[in-house]
Scaffold this motif. Structure first.
Motif, short mmCIF file in Angstrom:
data_model
loop_
_atom_site.label_atom_id
_atom_site.label_comp_id
_atom_site.label_asym_id
_atom_site.label_seq_id
_atom_site.Cartn_x
_atom_site.Cartn_y
_atom_site.Cartn_z
N SER A 82 0.66 -0.94 0.01
CA SER A 82 0.06 0.03 -0.11
C SER A 82 0.81 1.33 -0.01
N SER A 83 0.40 2.18 -0.61
CA SER A 83 1.05 3.54 -0.64
C SER A 83 0.19 4.72 -0.53
N PHE A 84 0.72 5.67 -0.07
CA PHE A 84 0.00 6.98 0.42
C PHE A 84 0.62 8.30 -0.04
N ASP A 85 0.10 9.42 -0.41
CA ASP A 85 0.96 10.43 -0.84
C ASP A 85 1.08 11.45 0.53
N LEU A 86 1.75 12.48 0.45
CA LEU A 86 2.17 13.27 1.48
C LEU A 86 1.22 13.94 2.21
N ALA A 87 0.13 13.65 2.00
CA ALA A 87 -1.24 13.98 2.78
C ALA A 87 -1.83 12.59 3.63
N GLY A 88 -1.18 11.37 3.19
CA GLY A 88 -1.57 10.37 4.01
C GLY A 88 -2.97 9.73 3.15
N ARG A 89 -2.91 10.08 1.82
CA ARG A 89 -4.11 9.67 0.90
C ARG A 89 -3.81 8.49 0.32
N VAL A 90 -4.57 7.40 0.41
CA VAL A 90 -4.23 6.09 -0.42
C VAL A 90 -4.38 6.21 -1.82
N PHE A 91 -3.46 5.54 -2.50
CA PHE A 91 -3.31 5.33 -4.06
C PHE A 91 -4.34 4.28 -4.26
N GLN A 92 -4.88 4.40 -5.71
CA GLN A 92 -5.73 3.01 -6.17
C GLN A 92 -5.09 2.10 -6.44
N GLY A 93 -5.64 1.01 -6.32
CA GLY A 93 -5.07 -0.57 -6.81
C GLY A 93 -4.15 -1.05 -5.56
N VAL A 94 -4.41 -0.49 -4.59
CA VAL A 94 -3.48 -1.17 -3.15
C VAL A 94 -4.39 -1.61 -2.27
N PRO A 95 -3.85 -2.50 -1.24
CA PRO A 95 -5.06 -3.30 -0.57
C PRO A 95 -5.32 -2.18 0.57
N ALA A 96 -4.88 -1.01 1.03
CA ALA A 96 -5.21 -0.24 2.21
C ALA A 96 -6.57 0.33 1.69
N PRO A 97 -7.70 0.18 2.19
CA PRO A 97 -9.03 0.61 2.04
C PRO A 97 -9.18 2.06 2.01
N THR A 98 -8.41 2.66 2.90
CA THR A 98 -9.06 4.38 3.29
C THR A 98 -7.45 4.82 3.34
N ASN A 99 -7.79 6.22 3.59
CA ASN A 99 -6.54 7.01 3.93
C ASN A 99 -5.92 6.85 5.28
N LEU A 100 -5.03 7.26 5.26
CA LEU A 100 -4.28 7.25 7.07
C LEU A 100 -5.06 8.00 7.69
N THR A 101 -5.33 7.86 8.87
CA THR A 101 -6.12 8.36 9.95
C THR A 101 -5.46 9.78 10.43
N ILE A 102 -6.20 10.70 10.67
CA ILE A 102 -5.65 12.14 11.11
C ILE A 102 -6.31 12.03 12.78
N PRO A 103 -5.37 12.03 13.61
CA PRO A 103 -5.85 12.16 15.02
C PRO A 103 -6.40 13.75 15.38
N PRO A 104 -7.14 13.57 16.38
CA PRO A 104 -7.45 15.03 16.83
C PRO A 104 -6.03 15.74 17.33
N TYR A 105 -5.84 17.14 17.00
CA TYR A 105 -4.87 17.78 17.35
C TYR A 105 -5.06 19.12 17.42
N MET A 106 -4.24 20.18 17.93
CA MET A 106 -4.21 21.41 17.88
C MET A 106 -3.08 22.16 18.19
N TYR A 107 -2.77 23.34 17.86
CA TYR A 107 -1.85 24.21 18.15
C TYR A 107 -1.75 24.70 19.43
N VAL A 108 -0.73 24.51 20.43
CA VAL A 108 -0.76 25.27 21.51
C VAL A 108 -0.09 26.93 21.30
N ASN A 109 0.95 26.96 20.30
CA ASN A 109 1.34 28.05 19.60
C ASN A 109 2.08 27.86 18.37
N ASP A 110 2.89 28.67 18.05
CA ASP A 110 3.56 28.65 16.73
C ASP A 110 4.76 27.39 16.87
N THR A 111 5.13 27.03 18.14
CA THR A 111 6.23 26.05 17.90
C THR A 111 5.73 24.49 18.88
#
Length: 197
Positions: free
Chosen positions: A157-186
């Motif tokens: 299975s292969s995914f692009d740099l946004a975690g989106r899955v390519f066609q024709g591979v076994p993985a059924p969905t894009n990679l999961t994005i967890p909940p997150y937030m920015y505390v500040n800029d760093t």
């Protein structure tokens, strides 16, 4: 038949005192059982949000943190990496992330709050393997059209740099994005978003 008068004031006092003592006893008896059902400090720490310092993350680099026993990747994408994402849409199974798991604020073409930083759970959606981060100039045998992303060597299975899955591979969905937030800029917080980014 008794001729003594009933002292109702005394009876009420004894009833109230017995009820109070009985209630306190029940509370002390129940406390250990209720405390036993509470998660341990270790379990609470394992599920707690993780604060991540991204100040030293160079463009193109990835860092890995653990959240709830899972690897979470934070990739600092370059403008060149972001530029190729729309070009890949026709090759992807779910380019708009309609069938994938991500918070609403990450349902966009870059799947991120700030497009420069991708925050994604590093577990393949096929059988739970951990894919490799393969840069565009590190493509090995992935072909000349490889634009960088993630490759799972277990089943291909292969995914692009946004975690989106390519066609024709076994993985059924894009990679999961967890909940997150920015505390500040760093600093960002993985595992908590307070309802919105």
């Amino acid at each position: 038949m008794s001729t003594e008068a009933v002292n109702t004031g005394r009876r009420r006092f004894l009833t109230a005192a017995t009820s109070v003592v009985g209630g306190v006893g029940v509370a002390f008896t129940a406390f250990p059982f209720l405390a036993y059902w509470q998660p341990s400090a270790r379990a609470q720490a394992a599920g707690a949000p993780v604060e991540v310092d991204i100040s030293k993350l160079e463009p193109g680099q990835r860092i890995i943190v653990e959240w709830r026993g899972k690897p979470v990747w934070i990739v600092r994408r370059t403008p060149e990496m972001l530029k190729v994402l729309p070009e890949l849409n026709a090759k992807l199974r779910d380019p708009d992330s309609n069938e994938s798991i991500q918070p609403d604020y990450a349902k966009n073409p870059t799947r991120a709050i700030k497009e420069e930083y991708l925050v994604v759970v590093g577990i393949c959606t096929h059988l739970g393997c951990s894919p490799s981060y393969v840069k565009i100039d590190d493509a090995h045998n992935l072909g000349g059209s490889w634009k960088g992303g993630f490759f799972c060597p277990c089943h291909g299975s292969s995914f692009d740099l946004a975690g989106r899955v390519f066609q024709g591979v076994p993985a059924p969905t894009n990679l999961t994005i967890p909940p997150y937030m920015y505390v500040n800029d760093t600093y960002l917080l993985v595992g908590e978003d307070k309802g919105a980014a």
